[in-house]
Design a protein around this motif. Structure first.
Motif, PDB file in Angstrom:
ATOM      1  N   VAL A 164       0.809  -1.195  -0.045  1.00 20.04           N
ATOM      2  CA  VAL A 164       0.116  -0.111   0.054  1.00 20.04           C
ATOM      3  C   VAL A 164       0.900   1.163   0.030  1.00 20.04           C
ATOM      4  O   VAL A 164       0.700   2.082  -0.711  1.00 20.04           O
ATOM      5  N   ARG A 165       1.790   1.157   1.028  1.00 18.13           N
ATOM      6  CA  ARG A 165       2.850   2.526   0.979  1.00 18.13           C
ATOM      7  C   ARG A 165       3.559   2.767  -0.340  1.00 18.13           C
ATOM      8  O   ARG A 165       3.610   3.841  -0.898  1.00 18.13           O
ATOM      9  N   TYR A 166       4.289   1.579  -0.735  1.00 14.40           N
ATOM     10  CA  TYR A 166       5.147   1.847  -1.996  1.00 14.40           C
ATOM     11  C   TYR A 166       4.246   2.131  -3.229  1.00 14.40           C
ATOM     12  O   TYR A 166       4.650   2.890  -4.075  1.00 14.40           O
ATOM     13  N   SER A 167       3.288   1.429  -3.449  1.00 21.68           N
ATOM     14  CA  SER A 167       2.332   2.062  -4.452  1.00 21.68           C
ATOM     15  C   SER A 167       1.829   3.218  -4.360  1.00 21.68           C
ATOM     16  O   SER A 167       1.697   3.955  -5.518  1.00 21.68           O
ATOM     17  N   GLY A 168       1.461   3.626  -3.336  1.00 18.34           N
ATOM     18  CA  GLY A 168       1.025   5.029  -2.939  1.00 18.34           C
ATOM     19  C   GLY A 168       2.072   6.013  -3.433  1.00 18.34           C
ATOM     20  O   GLY A 168       1.918   6.911  -4.079  1.00 18.34           O
ATOM     21  N   TRP A 169       3.368   5.792  -2.960  1.00 17.34           N
ATOM     22  CA  TRP A 169       4.461   6.587  -3.581  1.00 17.34           C
ATOM     23  C   TRP A 169       4.605   6.644  -5.000  1.00 17.34           C
ATOM     24  O   TRP A 169       5.196   7.575  -5.479  1.00 17.34           O
ATOM     25  N   HIS A 170       4.373   5.363  -5.470  1.00 20.31           N
ATOM     26  CA  HIS A 170       4.598   5.324  -7.134  1.00 20.31           C
ATOM     27  C   HIS A 170       3.757   6.375  -7.724  1.00 20.31           C
ATOM     28  O   HIS A 170       4.007   7.189  -8.547  1.00 20.31           O
ATOM     29  N   ASP A 171       2.131   6.232  -7.170  1.00 14.51           N
ATOM     30  CA  ASP A 171       1.472   7.264  -7.551  1.00 14.51           C
ATOM     31  C   ASP A 171       1.798   8.593  -7.510  1.00 14.51           C
ATOM     32  O   ASP A 171       1.611   9.510  -8.489  1.00 14.51           O
ATOM     33  N   VAL A 172       2.320   8.945  -6.261  1.00 16.20           N
ATOM     34  CA  VAL A 172       2.585  10.328  -5.902  1.00 16.20           C
ATOM     35  C   VAL A 172       3.892  10.825  -7.036  1.00 16.20           C
ATOM     36  O   VAL A 172       3.950  11.829  -7.518  1.00 16.20           O
ATOM     37  N   LEU A 173       4.929  10.028  -7.006  1.00 17.86           N
ATOM     38  CA  LEU A 173       6.181  10.383  -7.601  1.00 17.86           C
ATOM     39  C   LEU A 173       5.666  10.247  -9.335  1.00 17.86           C
ATOM     40  O   LEU A 173       6.220  11.481  -9.979  1.00 17.86           O
ATOM     41  N   SER A 174       4.924   9.442  -9.810  1.00 17.59           N
ATOM     42  CA  SER A 174       4.386   9.519 -11.118  1.00 17.59           C
ATOM     43  C   SER A 174       3.618  10.764 -11.465  1.00 17.59           C
ATOM     44  O   SER A 174       3.630  11.207 -12.707  1.00 17.59           O
ATOM     45  N   ALA A 175       2.975  11.395 -10.362  1.00 19.36           N
ATOM     46  CA  ALA A 175       2.078  12.503 -10.869  1.00 19.36           C
ATOM     47  C   ALA A 175       2.871  13.724 -10.562  1.00 19.36           C
ATOM     48  O   ALA A 175       2.256  14.791 -11.301  1.00 19.36           O
ATOM     49  N   LEU A 176       4.269  13.771 -10.335  1.00 12.57           N
ATOM     50  CA  LEU A 176       4.848  14.979 -10.600  1.00 12.57           C
ATOM     51  C   LEU A 176       5.241  15.246 -12.024  1.00 12.57           C
ATOM     52  O   LEU A 176       5.240  14.408 -12.952  1.00 12.57           O
ATOM     53  N   PRO A 177       5.408  16.458 -12.436  1.00  8.88           N
ATOM     54  CA  PRO A 177       5.548  16.949 -13.774  1.00  8.88           C
ATOM     55  C   PRO A 177       6.892  16.101 -14.286  1.00  8.88           C
ATOM     56  O   PRO A 177       6.709  15.435 -15.577  1.00  8.88           O
ATOM     57  N   THR A 178       7.872  15.792 -13.638  1.00  9.67           N
ATOM     58  CA  THR A 178       9.177  14.987 -14.023  1.00  9.67           C
ATOM     59  C   THR A 178       9.032  13.842 -13.066  1.00  9.67           C
ATOM     60  O   THR A 178       9.623  14.447 -11.899  1.00  9.67           O
ATOM     61  N   PRO A 179       8.765  12.478 -13.072  1.00 10.05           N
ATOM     62  CA  PRO A 179       8.381  11.675 -12.212  1.00 10.05           C
ATOM     63  C   PRO A 179       9.956  11.401 -11.506  1.00 10.05           C
ATOM     64  O   PRO A 179      10.896  11.488 -12.321  1.00 10.05           O
ATOM     65  N   LEU A 180       9.909  11.382 -10.330  1.00 13.27           N
ATOM     66  CA  LEU A 180      11.364  10.908  -9.728  1.00 13.27           C
ATOM     67  C   LEU A 180      11.838   9.400  -9.900  1.00 13.27           C
ATOM     68  O   LEU A 180      11.010   8.637  -9.958  1.00 13.27           O
ATOM     69  N   ILE A 181      13.170   9.272  -9.933  1.00 12.54           N
ATOM     70  CA  ILE A 181      13.455   7.959 -10.032  1.00 12.54           C
ATOM     71  C   ILE A 181      13.344   7.199  -8.619  1.00 12.54           C
ATOM     72  O   ILE A 181      13.834   8.006  -7.657  1.00 12.54           O
ATOM     73  N   PHE A 182      12.653   6.007  -8.303  1.00 14.93           N
ATOM     74  CA  PHE A 182      12.184   5.542  -7.084  1.00 14.93           C
ATOM     75  C   PHE A 182      12.957   4.326  -6.854  1.00 14.93           C
ATOM     76  O   PHE A 182      13.064   3.197  -7.486  1.00 14.93           O
ATOM     77  N   SER A 183      13.654   4.443  -5.866  1.00 14.21           N
ATOM     78  CA  SER A 183      14.580   3.136  -5.255  1.00 14.21           C
ATOM     79  C   SER A 183      14.025   2.767  -4.124  1.00 14.21           C
ATOM     80  O   SER A 183      13.884   3.177  -3.135  1.00 14.21           O
ATOM     81  N   GLU A 184      13.293   1.521  -4.233  1.00 14.50           N
ATOM     82  CA  GLU A 184      12.492   0.665  -3.197  1.00 14.50           C
ATOM     83  C   GLU A 184      13.360   0.023  -2.225  1.00 14.50           C
ATOM     84  O   GLU A 184      13.857  -0.861  -2.781  1.00 14.50           O
ATOM     85  N   SER A 185      13.129   0.375  -0.944  1.00 15.02           N
ATOM     86  CA  SER A 185      13.982  -0.689  -0.060  1.00 15.02           C
ATOM     87  C   SER A 185      12.862  -1.873   0.521  1.00 15.02           C
ATOM     88  O   SER A 185      13.515  -2.637   1.421  1.00 15.02           O
ATOM     89  N   ALA A 186      11.763  -1.835   0.186  1.00  7.36           N
ATOM     90  CA  ALA A 186      10.823  -2.761   0.973  1.00  7.36           C
ATOM     91  C   ALA A 186      11.251  -4.197   0.814  1.00  7.36           C
ATOM     92  O   ALA A 186      11.054  -4.940   1.998  1.00  7.36           O
ATOM     93  N   PRO A 187      11.705  -4.623  -0.249  1.00  5.46           N
ATOM     94  CA  PRO A 187      11.942  -6.119  -0.185  1.00  5.46           C
ATOM     95  C   PRO A 187      13.098  -6.634   0.676  1.00  5.46           C
ATOM     96  O   PRO A 187      13.191  -7.734   1.539  1.00  5.46           O
ATOM     97  N   ALA A 188      13.826  -5.547   1.299  1.00  7.03           N
ATOM     98  CA  ALA A 188      15.115  -5.861   2.137  1.00  7.03           C
ATOM     99  C   ALA A 188      14.469  -6.200   3.506  1.00  7.03           C
ATOM    100  O   ALA A 188      15.061  -7.079   4.238  1.00  7.03           O
ATOM    101  N   TYR A 189      13.339  -6.013   3.794  1.00  3.54           N
ATOM    102  CA  TYR A 189      12.457  -6.193   4.833  1.00  3.54           C
ATOM    103  C   TYR A 189      11.810  -7.491   5.024  1.00  3.54           C
ATOM    104  O   TYR A 189      11.418  -7.613   5.844  1.00  3.54           O
ATOM    105  N   PHE A 190      12.106  -8.220   3.862  1.00  2.00           N
ATOM    106  CA  PHE A 190      11.207  -9.716   3.662  1.00  2.00           C
ATOM    107  C   PHE A 190      12.366 -10.684   3.437  1.00  2.00           C
ATOM    108  O   PHE A 190      11.826 -11.760   3.057  1.00  2.00           O
ATOM    109  N   SER A 191      13.579 -10.370   3.175  1.00  2.00           N
ATOM    110  CA  SER A 191      14.451 -11.246   2.465  1.00  2.00           C
ATOM    111  C   SER A 191      14.749 -12.559   3.509  1.00  2.00           C
ATOM    112  O   SER A 191      15.379 -13.433   3.061  1.00  2.00           O
TER     113      SER A 191
END
Ligand code: NAG
Ligand code: NAG
Ligand code: NAG
Length: 538
Positions: A164-191
């Motif tokens: 929910v949180r990382y997809s929310g961030w994806h939406d927020v970043l994609s909606a910017l005039p120039t989308p930010l490159i998004f480096s996700e740390s989520a999987p590190a918490y499940f390895s």
């Protein structure tokens, strides 16, 4: 009211792998974390930038610097804005971003999806849009989003909460005039949980351009550098199927000034990361690196491999406890061979053309270039390789036009256990310790126009992995047997299309079970370049 039934695509939410232009090749640059942790400041970043320019790293492709944790004040401003620590950054972050731009460089930044960052600074939870807009207004084009201090809301599992949180961030970043490159740390918490990890890895390529998938590489003077590099290397070998242009698996930083690393180990680190098409982000004090270290990091031929447009990740062909052999394809049709000696002594091995998925017909001769020494060899049967302890060789192999066909070839292994799918001579199939025998190296060929593949061991080219009449796993004649068709899913499942069941490693043997999401026994690593089936089990 049909107009209300908008498809998600019409809402402008675009997955990163459907929009690879955001980051067409893996990022290259500098991050302070592994070398300096929280001891970052403006001078470190401006001195590093100057050094990247004057020592040729910018020309080699290293064009971004990324601030990690601890760059900010402990409290937000009255209006909720984040503020930089003005002792560490006296001119502020917009000034630093401008400074980078005027030197041909770009600036990235760090935040966290939880209430607090890992270092105890304000996290972005509840402030996502405000923080993203602030970063963009500062001239930042890259966000590393960590995942400390995330708690699941009622009714959600923790892995759902991260989604929910990382997809929310994806939406927020994609909606910017120039989308930010998004480096996700989520999987590190499940390895540490194979099935959770596979489910989280399933979505990260849709939301961001790269993902920190496992443990942090060791910090400066924090322990054994080589052990840490091998640990992250091993995690990365489990994730081949996720990578494609626009999304890159991130095994973490290059650490060339970590105390105790030998010349061969530093070269191996770089050669392996380039073979993976991994992000090349240096965490070292660049002004003090030796010329030899700079030369390793600037190797043009290896950087070309890293930045190759296909973005394939080299996958394991074989593993025998001493040698790891990996292979992949490149966008001009060349094949890559990477061999690492993990052992404690100098040793020799051979790699056949068949193991690289190449034809060994008598008129096929291949020109192979060692990408570190530049030396060329002509090969028509086996590669003979001699390597010192912890050394790596990378050959780029040009294919003559008449021998240009390749088949994805290599280990098929249950990634949580590391055990190899092994063809027996009595038509049974087992899971064994990987030993690099021909019975553990598989051709995984696409058949027909659909998503089916067949798996054929090098030890007997007439048989294929199949499901027998009684639902048991077996080897059957490849020609004519319908049960030899499999689909490989991004979560690592190998589904038999006729039996509608999944390959499983149960108590040492191979079997077929109902496909389920949460089963470590059903997750497999395959050679790179294997066609993936659409959809998943979620
Ligand atoms: C900036 O950080 C570097 C690396 O931690 C440190 O050596 C240096 O003393 C710091 N400079 C200032 C002005 O704080
Ligand atoms: C995290 O922040 C949220 C939103 O401000 C709050 O509701 C929650 O109690 C916080 N959780 C913890 C453990 O601090
Ligand atoms: C891994 O996570 C899954 C799903 O969240 C859970 O069912 C399973 O028990 C976990 N496995 C281990 C070994 O903790």
């Amino acid at each position: 009211m049909a107009g209300l039934l908008m498809s998600p695509l019409l809402l402008g939410v675009q997955a990163s792998i459907q929009n690879p232009e955001v980051l067409p090749t893996p990022p290259m640059g500098f991050n302070n974390w592994a070398r300096f942790m929280c001891d970052l400041n403006e001078t470190l970043f401006t001195d590093t930038a100057q050094s990247m320019v004057s020592r040729g790293l910018l020309d080699a492709g290293y064009d971004r610097l990324i601030l990690d944790d601890c760059w900010m004040r402990k409290e937000r401003a009255a209006d909720g804005s984040l503020e930089a620590d003005t002792v560490k950054f006296p001119h502020g972050i917009p000034w630093l971003a401008d400074y980078m731009k005027s030197n041909g460089l770009k600036l990235g930044i760090y935040e966290d999806a939880g209430n607090l960052t890992c270092g105890g600074y304000p996290g972005s939870y509840g402030y996502e849009k405000q923080d993203a807009e602030l970063f963009a207004s500062w001239g930042i084009d890259y966000l590393k989003l960590d995942g400390c201090n995330v708690w699941a809301e009622e009714g959600r599992s923790l892995r759902e909460e991260y989604r929910v949180r990382y997809s929310g961030w994806h939406d927020v970043l994609s909606a910017l005039p120039t989308p930010l490159i998004f480096s996700e740390s989520a999987p590190a918490y499940f390895s540490d949980n194979a099935s959770d990890w596979a489910v989280v890895m399933d979505w990260v390529p849709s939301y961001g351009e790269l993902a920190r998938h496992s443990t942090d590489v060791v910090v400066y003077e924090g322990g054994d550098g080589w052990d840490s590099i091998m640990n992250n290397y091993d995690f990365n070998t489990l994730l081949v199927r996720y990578q494609q242009p626009g999304y890159y698996n991130d095994p973490d930083f290059l650490i060339p000034d970590h105390p105790g690393l030998t010349k061969d180990e530093k070269q191996s680190h770089f050669s392996l990361w380039a073979s993976f098409s991994a992000p090349l982000i240096i965490s070292a004090y660049i002004p003090d690196l030796s010329d030899e270290d700079i030369a390793v990091l600037s190797n043009k031929a290896l950087i070309e491999v890293d930045q190759d447009a296909l973005a394939q990740q080299a996958a394991l062909v074989s593993r025998d406890g001493t040698f790891d052999v990996l292979s992949r394809s490149l966008s001009n049709g060349d094949r890559l061979l990477t061999v690492l000696n993990r052992g404690a002594a100098t040793a020799t091995t051979t790699v056949s053309l068949a193991r690289l998925g190449l034809s060994s017909e008598s008129d096929c001769q291949y020109a192979a270039r060692d990408l570190v020494t530049g030396e060329e060899v002509n090969v028509d049967s086996d590669f003979e390789i001699k390597l010192d302890s912890h050394a790596t060789v990378v050959y780029r192999i040009a294919l003559p036009e008449s021998c240009a066909k390749t088949i994805p070839t290599g280990m098929v292994f249950n990634t949580p256990s590391g055990l190899c799918l092994t063809a027996s001579t009595d038509q049974s199939v087992t899971f064994e310790k990987c030993s690099a025998s021909d019975s553990q190296v598989w051709n995984v060929a696409a058949t027909g126009d659909g998503s089916d593949v067949t798996l054929r061991p090098l030890s007997d080219a007439t048989v294929c992995l199949a499901v027998g009449d009684n639902g048991e796993l077996s080897l059957a004649q490849c020609e004519g047997a319908a049960s030899t068709a499999w689909e490989h899913l991004v979560t690592g499942h190998l589904r038999n299309t006729l039996a509608d069941g999944c390959l499983a490693r149960n108590s040492g043997n191979g079997g077929i079970e109902s496909c389920v999401v949460d089963s470590a026994a059903q997750i497999f690593g395959l050679p790179s370049g294997v066609r993936l089936a659409e959809g998943d089990l979620n």
